[in-house]
Design a protein around this motif. Structure first.
Motif, PDB file in Angstrom:
ATOM      1  N   GLU A 166       0.860  -1.183   0.000  1.00 39.34           N
ATOM      2  CA  GLU A 166       0.000   0.000   0.000  1.00 39.34           C
ATOM      3  C   GLU A 166       0.894   1.230   0.000  1.00 39.34           C
ATOM      4  N   ILE A 167       0.381   2.317  -0.595  1.00 39.72           N
ATOM      5  CA  ILE A 167       1.129   3.567  -0.598  1.00 39.72           C
ATOM      6  C   ILE A 167       0.302   4.650   0.092  1.00 39.72           C
ATOM      7  N   GLN A 168       0.974   5.738   0.407  1.00 40.65           N
ATOM      8  CA  GLN A 168       0.296   6.926   0.915  1.00 40.65           C
ATOM      9  C   GLN A 168       0.944   8.145   0.268  1.00 40.65           C
ATOM     10  N   VAL A 169       0.188   9.221   0.179  1.00 36.33           N
ATOM     11  CA  VAL A 169       0.704  10.472  -0.371  1.00 36.33           C
ATOM     12  C   VAL A 169       0.619  11.519   0.727  1.00 36.33           C
ATOM     13  N   VAL A 170       1.772  12.050   1.112  1.00 30.99           N
ATOM     14  CA  VAL A 170       1.861  13.046   2.176  1.00 30.99           C
ATOM     15  C   VAL A 170       2.508  14.299   1.597  1.00 30.99           C
ATOM     16  N   GLN A 171       1.749  15.393   1.569  1.00 26.39           N
ATOM     17  CA  GLN A 171       2.235  16.662   1.016  1.00 26.39           C
ATOM     18  C   GLN A 171       2.826  16.465  -0.380  1.00 26.39           C
ATOM     19  N   GLY A 172       2.165  15.645  -1.184  1.00 30.26           N
ATOM     20  CA  GLY A 172       2.585  15.403  -2.554  1.00 30.26           C
ATOM     21  C   GLY A 172       3.681  14.371  -2.707  1.00 30.26           C
ATOM     22  N   GLU A 173       4.210  13.860  -1.612  1.00 29.83           N
ATOM     23  CA  GLU A 173       5.283  12.862  -1.650  1.00 29.83           C
ATOM     24  C   GLU A 173       4.670  11.464  -1.566  1.00 29.83           C
ATOM     25  N   VAL A 174       5.074  10.597  -2.496  1.00 26.73           N
ATOM     26  CA  VAL A 174       4.577   9.222  -2.515  1.00 26.73           C
ATOM     27  C   VAL A 174       5.501   8.351  -1.676  1.00 26.73           C
ATOM     28  N   LEU A 175       4.935   7.710  -0.661  1.00 27.86           N
ATOM     29  CA  LEU A 175       5.684   6.857   0.244  1.00 27.86           C
ATOM     30  C   LEU A 175       4.944   5.540   0.437  1.00 27.86           C
ATOM     31  N   PRO A 176       5.664   4.498   0.863  1.00 31.13           N
ATOM     32  CA  PRO A 176       4.943   3.270   1.212  1.00 31.13           C
ATOM     33  C   PRO A 176       4.150   3.449   2.489  1.00 31.13           C
ATOM     34  N   SER A 177       3.057   2.748   2.593  1.00 36.15           N
ATOM     35  CA  SER A 177       2.303   2.660   3.829  1.00 36.15           C
ATOM     36  C   SER A 177       2.543   1.306   4.483  1.00 36.15           C
ATOM     37  N   ASN A 178       2.483   0.249   3.662  1.00 39.24           N
ATOM     38  CA  ASN A 178       2.793  -1.103   4.119  1.00 39.24           C
ATOM     39  C   ASN A 178       3.679  -1.782   3.088  1.00 39.24           C
ATOM     40  N   ALA A 179       4.668  -2.514   3.561  1.00 41.43           N
ATOM     41  CA  ALA A 179       5.558  -3.265   2.690  1.00 41.43           C
ATOM     42  C   ALA A 179       5.984  -4.534   3.400  1.00 41.43           C
ATOM     43  N   ILE A 180       6.437  -5.502   2.621  1.00 35.34           N
ATOM     44  CA  ILE A 180       6.890  -6.780   3.183  1.00 35.34           C
ATOM     45  C   ILE A 180       8.271  -7.118   2.644  1.00 35.34           C
ATOM     46  N   MET A 181       9.174  -7.500   3.540  1.00 33.61           N
ATOM     47  CA  MET A 181      10.496  -7.983   3.196  1.00 33.61           C
ATOM     48  C   MET A 181      10.562  -9.459   3.589  1.00 33.61           C
ATOM     49  N   GLU A 182      10.955 -10.313   2.638  1.00 35.87           N
ATOM     50  CA  GLU A 182      11.091 -11.742   2.909  1.00 35.87           C
ATOM     51  C   GLU A 182      12.496 -12.191   2.556  1.00 35.87           C
ATOM     52  N   ASP A 183      13.131 -12.932   3.460  1.00 41.27           N
ATOM     53  CA  ASP A 183      14.486 -13.431   3.259  1.00 41.27           C
ATOM     54  C   ASP A 183      14.463 -14.939   3.459  1.00 41.27           C
ATOM     55  N   THR A 184      14.704 -15.685   2.372  1.00 45.72           N
ATOM     56  CA  THR A 184      14.650 -17.144   2.471  1.00 45.72           C
ATOM     57  C   THR A 184      15.865 -17.698   3.198  1.00 45.72           C
ATOM     58  N   ARG A 185      16.961 -16.938   3.264  1.00 47.16           N
ATOM     59  CA  ARG A 185      18.157 -17.431   3.949  1.00 47.16           C
ATOM     60  C   ARG A 185      17.957 -17.442   5.460  1.00 47.16           C
ATOM     61  N   SER A 186      17.421 -16.342   5.982  1.00 40.28           N
ATOM     62  CA  SER A 186      17.182 -16.276   7.433  1.00 40.28           C
ATOM     63  C   SER A 186      15.815 -16.820   7.815  1.00 40.28           C
ATOM     64  N   ARG A 187      14.968 -17.054   6.800  1.00 42.11           N
ATOM     65  CA  ARG A 187      13.580 -17.503   7.008  1.00 42.11           C
ATOM     66  C   ARG A 187      12.807 -16.492   7.851  1.00 42.11           C
ATOM     67  N   ARG A 188      13.114 -15.236   7.627  1.00 39.71           N
ATOM     68  CA  ARG A 188      12.398 -14.160   8.301  1.00 39.71           C
ATOM     69  C   ARG A 188      11.533 -13.410   7.304  1.00 39.71           C
ATOM     70  N   THR A 189      10.375 -12.977   7.776  1.00 41.74           N
ATOM     71  CA  THR A 189       9.493 -12.103   7.004  1.00 41.74           C
ATOM     72  C   THR A 189       9.142 -10.917   7.882  1.00 41.74           C
ATOM     73  N   THR A 190       9.362  -9.719   7.360  1.00 35.37           N
ATOM     74  CA  THR A 190       9.088  -8.508   8.127  1.00 35.37           C
ATOM     75  C   THR A 190       8.106  -7.623   7.388  1.00 35.37           C
ATOM     76  N   ARG A 191       7.035  -7.268   8.077  1.00 36.61           N
ATOM     77  CA  ARG A 191       6.101  -6.278   7.552  1.00 36.61           C
ATOM     78  C   ARG A 191       6.494  -4.917   8.112  1.00 36.61           C
ATOM     79  N   LEU A 192       6.642  -3.942   7.217  1.00 37.59           N
ATOM     80  CA  LEU A 192       6.969  -2.578   7.608  1.00 37.59           C
ATOM     81  C   LEU A 192       5.742  -1.709   7.413  1.00 37.59           C
ATOM     82  N   THR A 193       5.285  -1.086   8.489  1.00 35.05           N
ATOM     83  CA  THR A 193       4.123  -0.206   8.451  1.00 35.05           C
ATOM     84  C   THR A 193       4.570   1.197   8.830  1.00 35.05           C
ATOM     85  N   VAL A 194       4.475   2.117   7.884  1.00 35.72           N
ATOM     86  CA  VAL A 194       4.876   3.503   8.138  1.00 35.72           C
ATOM     87  C   VAL A 194       3.721   4.197   8.844  1.00 35.72           C
ATOM     88  N   GLU A 195       3.921   4.553  10.114  1.00 33.22           N
ATOM     89  CA  GLU A 195       2.837   5.075  10.940  1.00 33.22           C
ATOM     90  C   GLU A 195       2.818   6.591  11.017  1.00 33.22           C
TER      91      GLU A 195
END
Length: 240
Positions: free
Chosen positions: A192-221
């Motif tokens: 998901e994205i958000q627009v703040v003062q005309g700037e396009v930024l992510p709102s939610n993103a997911i990083m997945e790493d098969t080597r570490s078997r970690r999945t991280t959701r990043l939520t820009v609050e």
């Protein structure tokens, strides 16, 4: 919030823009302050970290400082990346055991127990890939593809990093990391994205790493664009 697939035609951890091409994970303003929730799943267990991120971009060089805000007992966890006009960025991490400078040949170090690594924070110089030669994921079929190959700081042990960028906003909507064998070992996707003062930024993103078997959701609050960020945030000595 608008779903990515509905808005991508109108339009960046463990951020960055090198040179003057204005690629970014979290916006292209000269000064940016973000609060990001890191929710990481590993071996069926979830950990949550609230991280504050400060960035400044001057003359095409981006510096990033980030630290854990919550839980409060982890506030000693800090990361600093200083860009350079030529050569590799300089990066430091601070933990409860002290301050440590990361080697330029770093193979990737997880930040804040997440799937985000130090090599994900600052973008390398990106080279456009001809559309006819790029195997684009379907959700990025209309975006320009860029890749970074044989770039020392980002190359070992990876053979290639491929990025998908919105041409108008400069936002990196995703990237894939491949080993030299050709196996894909990490993905980053803006959902998901958000627009703040005309700037396009992510709102939610997911990083997945098969080597570490970690999945991280990043939520820009929280997002703000201060007129200036104090220089102390970008001083390695201040991390002590």
């Amino acid at each position: 919030m608008k779903k990515l697939l509905l808005v991508m035609i109108t339009i960046l951890i463990v951020y960055g823009a090198l040179g003057y091409s204005q690629e970014a994970l979290f916006g292209t303003r000269p000064f940016i302050q973000l609060s990001i929730e890191f929710s990481t799943m590993e071996a069926g267990r979830e950990t949550n970290r609230t991280v504050v991120l400060y960035s400044r971009t001057e003359a095409g060089i981006t510096d990033v400082y980030t630290r854990v805000e919550n839980p409060t007992f982890l506030r000693n966890l800090q990361f600093l990346s200083l860009g350079r006009q030529a050569g590799q960025p300089e990066q430091w991490v601070r933990t409860s055991s002290g301050l440590r400078r990361l080697p330029q040949s770093s193979q990737g170090e997880a930040l804040f127990s997440s799937a985000v690594e130090n090599t994900d924070i600052i973008l390398p110089v990106l080279n456009p890939v001809p559309k006819e030669s790029a195997a684009l994921p379907p959700e990025f079929s209309h975006l320009q593809t860029y890749q970074a190959e044989s770039f020392k700081f980002f190359e070992s042990p990876d053979g290639l990093r491929r990025y998908y960028k919105g041409e108008q906003s400069g936002l990196i909507y995703g990237f894939d990391v491949y080993e030299s064998s050709g196996n894909r070992v990490k993905t980053y996707r803006v959902q998901e994205i958000q627009v703040v003062q005309g700037e396009v930024l992510p709102s939610n993103a997911i990083m997945e790493d098969t080597r570490s078997r970690r999945t991280t959701r990043l939520t820009v609050e929280e997002v703000s664009f201060p007129g200036v960020i104090p220089a102390r945030f970008f001083n390695p000595q201040a991390l002590r």
